[in-house]
Write an enzyme that holds these catalytic residues in place. Structure first.
Site, PDB file in Angstrom:
ATOM      1  N   PRO A 169     -35.011 -31.012 -51.454  1.00 32.62           N
ATOM      2  CA  PRO A 169     -35.382 -30.199 -50.321  1.00 32.62           C
ATOM      3  C   PRO A 169     -36.444 -29.184 -50.706  1.00 32.62           C
ATOM      4  O   PRO A 169     -36.268 -28.399 -51.624  1.00 32.62           O
ATOM      5  CB  PRO A 169     -34.083 -29.497 -49.939  1.00 32.62           C
ATOM      6  CG  PRO A 169     -33.042 -29.994 -50.864  1.00 32.62           C
ATOM      7  CD  PRO A 169     -33.704 -30.669 -51.978  1.00 32.62           C
ATOM      8  N   GLU A 170     -37.513 -29.212 -49.991  1.00 41.02           N
ATOM      9  CA  GLU A 170     -38.555 -28.200 -50.119  1.00 41.02           C
ATOM     10  C   GLU A 170     -38.433 -27.306 -48.890  1.00 41.02           C
ATOM     11  O   GLU A 170     -37.516 -27.461 -48.094  1.00 41.02           O
ATOM     12  CB  GLU A 170     -39.926 -28.870 -50.225  1.00 41.02           C
ATOM     13  CG  GLU A 170     -39.968 -29.910 -51.352  1.00 41.02           C
ATOM     14  CD  GLU A 170     -41.300 -30.605 -51.515  1.00 41.02           C
ATOM     15  OE1 GLU A 170     -42.340 -29.985 -51.234  1.00 41.02           O
ATOM     16  OE2 GLU A 170     -41.306 -31.771 -51.936  1.00 41.02           O
TER      17      GLU A 170
END
Length: 283
Positions: A2-3
């Site tokens: 996850p960014e």
DNA sequence: ATGTGTTCCTGTCCGC
DNA sequence: TGCGGACAGGAACACA
């Protein structure tokens, strides 16, 4: 995985279900993730009401009515899913407990928030609300890329004289916080900059061009609900769909999407991580 | 101080 | 099927 866009998507999914709602029970199924959980974490969560869910960089921050804030980082494989709530006319039933369900929040509205993280690079910690500036996980983070303090002058000044490749510089959370491998690759493609180019050797004009492109890529990804790689899902189980818009990330051998470009996407490894780029369009 | 490589952990995929 | 190796969204840490 996850960014920033994925974390923001998770935050937006969770917020309407948990804000203003009491945590009636917190199941903490192991002593640690990347680091040990804080002392008595389950006790410090139980009976507390979540006032607000915020995001700083890739951290989700849950402000509690006890004066403490829970920090959650998803690491590479962390997922948060909601069950027991109703969206439209669909009721999400509680699934059976799954492998790697490390922390489960039972909410007073009967919703259940499950944190599952197979690789355990994720993290949770508690801090006094409002002490972000001093808190060890937060204090060294650079500006939010979508915030006002991140701008062209800042980035030029920050990269001046730096010998490190631009790819590594943009992944450095102390310079700008929230980008990860996918979106750095996509930004550099849009900017026409080769990932191996040394940050300090790129003209100020080209560095300046990165700022609106970073905002553009992140905003597009947020609008798409993030990118679903492997089995990443939004909190309600829906897939994000920005992965269909990847120009270069994980596109080795596919044609460069630039009109008239005949080349295919290439991959190099920089400090142990893949960089994807078009060898014709990125210099 | 700055730059680079290693490490944590599990799962999946691909070639043999 | 099994087995080994490469690789995966992050980022702290040790070391030159």
């Amino acid at each position: 995985m996850p960014e920033l866009p994925e974390v923001e998507t998770v935050r937006r999914g969770l917020a309407p279900v948990v804000e203003g709602v009491q945590i009636t029970q917190a199941d903490v199924n192991r002593p640690d993730l990347r680091w040990p959980f804080p002392e008595r974490m389950a006790d410090r969560l139980t009976g507390k009401t979540v006032l607000r869910l915020r995001r700083r960089s890739k951290y989700i921050l849950a402000d509690l009515d006890s004066g403490e804030t829970l920090l959650i980082h998803l690491g590479m494989s962390g997922r948060m899913t909601i069950s027991g709530h109703t969206v439209g006319d669909f009721h999400h039933p509680h699934p059976a407990a799954a492998k790697h369900d490390h922390v489960v929040f039972h909410m007073a509205n009967d919703a259940r928030i499950t944190f599952n993280d197979s690789r355990r690079f994720g993290a949770m910690d508690l801090m006094a609300t409002g002490t972000e500036a001093d808190f060890w996980l937060i204090r060294d983070l650079g500006p939010e890329p979508l915030g006002n303090s991140f701008d062209e002058d800042y980035l030029v000044a920050r990269l001046k004289g730096r010998n490190t490749p631009i790819k590594s510089a943009l992944l450095d959370q102390r310079i700008v916080s929230g980008l990860g491998n996918i979106y750095v690759c996509e930004v550099l493609y849009r900017a026409g900059i080769h990932p191996g180019r040394k940050a300090g050797e790129i003209s100020a004009k080209r560095i300046r061009s990165l700022v609106p492109l970073i905002r553009e890529v992140l905003n597009e990804a947020i609008a798409a609900g993030g990118s679903s790689l492997r089995d990443y899902r939004q909190t309600d189980g829906e897939l994000g769909y920005f992965q269909h818009n990847f120009a270069v990330y994980d596109q080795v051998g596919n044609p460069c999407p630039t009109d008239g470009c005949q080349r295919t996407i290439d991959r190099i490894v920089q400090s142990g991580r893949s960089s994807f780029f078009c060898p014709q369009c990125q210099r």
